[in-house]
Enzyme design. Structure first.
Site, PDB file in Angstrom:
ATOM      1  N   ARG A  47      40.747  47.537 109.861  1.00 19.34           N
ATOM      2  CA  ARG A  47      41.096  46.102 109.888  1.00 19.34           C
ATOM      3  C   ARG A  47      42.339  45.770 109.077  1.00 19.34           C
ATOM      4  NH1 ARG A  47      39.210  42.839 106.283  1.00 19.34           N
ATOM      5  NH2 ARG A  47      38.787  41.097 107.661  1.00 19.34           N
TER       6      ARG A  47
ATOM      7  N   PRO B 289      27.605  61.065  98.155  1.00 20.57           N
ATOM      8  CA  PRO B 289      27.189  60.099  97.132  1.00 20.57           C
ATOM      9  C   PRO B 289      27.727  60.493  95.747  1.00 20.57           C
ATOM     10  CG  PRO B 289      25.333  61.469  97.806  1.00 20.57           C
ATOM     11  CD  PRO B 289      26.481  61.865  98.673  1.00 20.57           C
TER      12      PRO B 289
HETATM   13  N1  ADE Z   1      26.116  60.378 101.878  1.00 23.60           N
HETATM   14  C1  ADE Z   1      24.918  60.080 101.342  1.00 23.60           C
HETATM   15  N2  ADE Z   1      25.001  58.998 100.561  1.00 23.60           N
HETATM   16  C2  ADE Z   1      26.301  58.585 100.583  1.00 23.60           C
HETATM   17  C3  ADE Z   1      27.019  57.526  99.987  1.00 23.60           C
HETATM   18  N3  ADE Z   1      26.429  56.658  99.166  1.00 23.60           N
HETATM   19  N4  ADE Z   1      28.320  57.421 100.235  1.00 23.60           N
HETATM   20  C4  ADE Z   1      28.941  58.308 101.040  1.00 23.60           C
HETATM   21  N5  ADE Z   1      28.323  59.328 101.645  1.00 23.60           N
HETATM   22  C5  ADE Z   1      27.011  59.474 101.420  1.00 23.60           C
END
Ligand code: ADE
Length: 247
Positions: free
Chosen positions: A154, A89
């Site tokens: 895709r 994230p």
């Molecule tokens: N792992 C936890 N949250 C995530 C997100 N928003 N994007 C990618 N991996 C993650």
């Protein structure tokens, strides 16, 4: 195109990729997706993949050794990948532009992050990039890996039946899509825009372009800055903005 997904929950990834367009492309040999259980790359009896953070604090951190060993296994058995992506994230947000770029790399490894984080040596010395799929925190990177595999796959020629539908996709054109309708022309008192039934192709194209512009202006105005707009498009957007000021 080849994908290797490394995860502690292989079932979370294997199920979805066998379905739908990606599943069909795998069955036809256009995509080669392997899912690797991170625990198979541990060396201890308990197959441990995480540990407490140095310096203290809550939660667990994914250990570096199993992840490095998993990527080494991929290199040895599947060839050298064009990229090693770590899902997180705390990373730049994945966009259609990234999907196009990654599609050109031909072989990707995706490492699914878990727990409170991943040892930073993985990010610095193993991953070639990190990607987030949006501004929210998932319980792990598996869903993010699926999103990336799907969006990239895709774009591989032949995976989606109609190349035209890929080229016409929302973000490929830089605008949101226009509204679509199908039969019946009248449903529970709800009609469809008459122009679509007119058979005038030029009129239909003009209507669709205008709907796409209006929808983009309303829902995602920032996209208009990056979109390729002709003089007629600009005039229409200005008209919409003026109307908005009046109301
Ligand atoms: N792992 C936890 N949250 C995530 C997100 N928003 N994007 C990618 N991996 C993650």
């Amino acid at each position: 195109m080849k994908f290797d997904v490394v995860t502690i929950f292989p079932g979370m990834v294997t199920g979805p990729i066998t379905e739908g367009i990606v599943g069909r492309a795998i069955a036809r040999g256009m995509l080669d997706v392997r899912v690797h259980d991170l625990r198979d790359h541990t060396t201890d009896r308990h197959r441990v993949v995480d540990d407490t953070p140095f310096g203290g604090g809550p939660g667990m951190v994914m250990k570096p050794e199993p992840l490095f060993r998993a990527v080494e296994h991929v290199r040895a058995t599947r060839g050298v990948p064009g990229g090693v992506i770590l899902t997180s994230p705390d990373a730049p947000r994945f966009t259609h532009r990234d999907a196009l770029r990654l599609c050109g790399l031909d072989h990707l490894v995706i490492l699914c992050g878990r727990y409170e984080g991943v040892d930073d040596r993985v990010r610095r010395h193993l991953a070639t990039e990190e990607l987030s799929i949006g501004d929210y925190v998932l319980s792990g990177g598996e869903l993010a890996a699926l999103v990336i595999v799907d969006a990239v796959a895709r774009l591989v020629p032949g995976v989606v039946g109609h190349d035209e539908s890929v080229a016409r996709d929302t973000f490929a054109r830089g605008l949101l899509d226009f509204p679509q309708y199908t039969r019946p022309a009248e449903f529970r008192g709800m009609g469809v825009p008459p122009v679509l039934l007119s058979g005038h192709h030029a009129e239909i194209e003009r209507w669709r372009r205008r709907e796409a512009l209006a929808r983009t202006l309303e829902r995602r105005p920032e996209l208009l800055e990056g979109a390729e707009l002709g003089p007629a498009d600009r005039a229409f957007v200005d008209e919409l903005l003026q109307q908005r000021e009046k109301h």
